[in-house]
Motif scaffolding. Structure first.
Motif, PDB file in Angstrom:
ATOM      1  N   LYS B  62       0.756  -1.385   0.039  1.00 14.32           N
ATOM      2  CA  LYS B  62       0.025   0.062  -0.084  1.00 14.32           C
ATOM      3  C   LYS B  62       1.140   1.388   0.127  1.00 14.32           C
ATOM      4  CE  LYS B  62      -4.517   1.595   1.566  1.00 14.32           C
ATOM      5  NZ  LYS B  62      -5.507   1.499   2.503  1.00 14.32           N
ATOM      6  N   GLY B  63       0.631   2.276  -0.793  1.00 15.25           N
ATOM      7  CA  GLY B  63       1.293   3.396  -0.929  1.00 15.25           C
ATOM      8  C   GLY B  63       2.231   3.326  -2.138  1.00 15.25           C
ATOM      9  N   LYS B  64       2.259   1.993  -2.929  1.00 15.05           N
ATOM     10  CA  LYS B  64       3.119   1.920  -4.246  1.00 15.05           C
ATOM     11  C   LYS B  64       2.096   1.526  -5.270  1.00 15.05           C
ATOM     12  CE  LYS B  64       7.041   0.306  -1.911  1.00 15.05           C
ATOM     13  NZ  LYS B  64       8.250  -0.641  -1.665  1.00 15.05           N
ATOM     14  N   TYR B  92      11.102   0.394 -13.297  1.00 19.94           N
ATOM     15  CA  TYR B  92      10.305   1.040 -12.135  1.00 19.94           C
ATOM     16  C   TYR B  92      10.108   0.907 -11.019  1.00 19.94           C
ATOM     17  CZ  TYR B  92       8.131   3.701 -16.244  1.00 19.94           C
ATOM     18  OH  TYR B  92       7.958   4.717 -17.265  1.00 19.94           O
ATOM     19  N   THR B  93      10.796  -0.567 -10.912  1.00 22.19           N
ATOM     20  CA  THR B  93      10.808  -0.987  -9.339  1.00 22.19           C
ATOM     21  C   THR B  93      11.857  -0.254  -8.427  1.00 22.19           C
ATOM     22  OG1 THR B  93      10.124  -3.297 -10.081  1.00 22.19           O
ATOM     23  CG2 THR B  93      11.338  -3.184  -7.806  1.00 22.19           C
ATOM     24  N   PRO B  94      12.888   0.144  -8.999  1.00 20.12           N
ATOM     25  CA  PRO B  94      13.795   0.799  -8.259  1.00 20.12           C
ATOM     26  C   PRO B  94      13.084   2.366  -8.014  1.00 20.12           C
ATOM     27  CG  PRO B  94      14.934   0.130 -10.299  1.00 20.12           C
ATOM     28  CD  PRO B  94      13.461  -0.289 -10.502  1.00 20.12           C
ATOM     29  N   GLN B  95      12.124   2.721  -8.771  1.00 23.10           N
ATOM     30  CA  GLN B  95      11.439   3.965  -8.617  1.00 23.10           C
ATOM     31  C   GLN B  95      10.498   3.844  -7.533  1.00 23.10           C
ATOM     32  OE1 GLN B  95      10.874   6.215 -12.197  1.00 23.10           O
ATOM     33  NE2 GLN B  95      12.110   4.919 -13.354  1.00 23.10           N
ATOM     34  N   ASN B 173       2.684   8.447 -13.925  1.00 14.37           N
ATOM     35  CA  ASN B 173       1.528   9.301 -13.350  1.00 14.37           C
ATOM     36  C   ASN B 173       1.655   8.984 -12.044  1.00 14.37           C
ATOM     37  OD1 ASN B 173      -0.506  11.040 -13.941  1.00 14.37           O
ATOM     38  ND2 ASN B 173      -1.211   9.728 -15.322  1.00 14.37           N
ATOM     39  N   GLN B 174       1.589   7.825 -11.410  1.00 14.66           N
ATOM     40  CA  GLN B 174       1.566   7.435 -10.117  1.00 14.66           C
ATOM     41  C   GLN B 174       2.555   7.758  -9.263  1.00 14.66           C
ATOM     42  OE1 GLN B 174      -0.672   5.446  -7.949  1.00 14.66           O
ATOM     43  NE2 GLN B 174      -2.008   6.381  -9.503  1.00 14.66           N
TER      44      GLN B 174
END
Lengths: 152, 177
Positions: B62-64, B92-95, B173-174
């Motif tokens: 949650k939060g990701k 994107y996982t590192p971000q 976006n997220q």
């Protein structure tokens, strides 16, 4: 010896009873699966389909029945996740009511209109001026036949 | 009088049927597409054991933003999208994004072969025997991919091979908001 017979009978009865229960559960699974559309195959119900997902759905129906859920609750479980299209018959509520009632209403109204139309026509054809009065020859013939009847 | 009534009744019936036709053509859903009842709803919670033995649950992310993909080794379109998801995961996982793949109706052996063959390295786990996770997500076929926002709400779903563009647009976006 008596104890052995008793135990054997008990075993037989319990096996027969559990068999009956399993049959009943299978019937319920089939009955509910028949009301659900198979998501991966066209035009088949979950009951008819042998696709992996349909098998999963059948297993889920079985486990929900074992949990004590009713047929209505199980169908709702699938509607909540898949939407109403998962049901093979649309529910009788909201806009769907129109789909259920329209054909019957249209047939009823058509029959009603036809009935009144035909009745009106038959009344019109029985109007006195439309009836041809009997001519003298016909009247004489009737009189003659009536006299014959009276003689007999 | 009667003629007027019949004319009025007939006109209403014809207009009604025309209205239904217009509704069906312009506003009703596309019969070829399968709508999802889960869009804008909270993603169903689940806990699974990944192929490498770790226990993960959706709640912990949650939060990701989460990309939740359902796949199977026997599915052709899953081969097409395998490297696309892996590339997005690498980027994107590192971000802060999370990628989860749930294998459905598959054997463990075949799933592991597929993972090795296509070099999938994100969180991958099998669904249970009944397929509880896939049924809770209303899966109709594989592959299907759910885009879950940081609040745990399903925002979008794709049926068929997922595209790099759709994931990029959602995650950018997220992650920026």
């Amino acid at each position: 010896m008596k104890k052995l017979i008793f135990l054997g009978l008990l075993l037989f009865l319990s096996t027969a009873f559990s068999g009956l229960q399993a049959d009943e559960l299978d019937d319920q699974v089939r009955q509910i699966a028949h009301k659900l559309r198979c998501p991966t195959c066209q035009g088949l119900s979950v009951k008819e389909s042998e696709a992996g997902l349909a098998d999963n759905m059948k297993a889920k129906i079985r486990s929900l029945l074992e949990e004590g859920k009713t047929e209505e609750e199980i169908l709702q479980f699938f509607v909540d996740r898949y939407g109403e299209w998962i049901l093979r018959s649309p529910q009788m509520k909201g806009f769907n009511l129109l789909l259920w009632l329209a054909p019957g209403t249209l047939i009823f109204l058509t029959c009603l209109i036809l009935f009144f139309k035909m009745r009106q026509k038959s009344i019109t054809t029985l109007k006195p001026e439309a009836i041809n009065p009997l001519n003298e020859e016909e009247l004489a013939q009737i009189e003659k036949e009536l006299q014959n009847l009276n003689r007999n | 009088m009667n003629r007027k009534v019949y004319f009025l009744g007939g006109s209403i019936a014809i207009l009604g049927l025309l209205g239904l036709l217009l509704y069906g053509v312009f506003y009703a859903s596309n019969p070829k597409s399968i709508p999802s009842a889960l869009i804008d709803k909270k993603a169903s919670a689940f806990t699974v054991t990944t192929f490498d033995g770790k226990t993960i649950s959706l709640e912990e992310f949650k939060g990701k933003p989460v990309i939740l993909n359902f796949w199977a080794s026997w599915c052709v379109a899953c081969r097409k999208e395998a490297h696309i998801i892996e590339a997005a995961h690498q980027k994107y996982t590192p971000q802060g994004a999370v990628f989860i793949g749930i294998a459905i109706n598959d054997t463990r052996e075949d799933s592991l072969k597929f993972i090795r063959r296509y070099g999938k390295s994100y969180k991958l786990a099998p669904d249970d025997k009944v397929g509880n996770i896939s049924l809770n997500y209303g899966i109709t076929a594989v592959p299907e991919t759910f885009f879950i926002d940081k609040e745990g709400i399903i925002r979008y779903k794709t049926l068929g091979a997922v595209t790099a563009d759709s994931m990029e647009e959602f995650l950018e976006n997220q992650l920026r908001s």
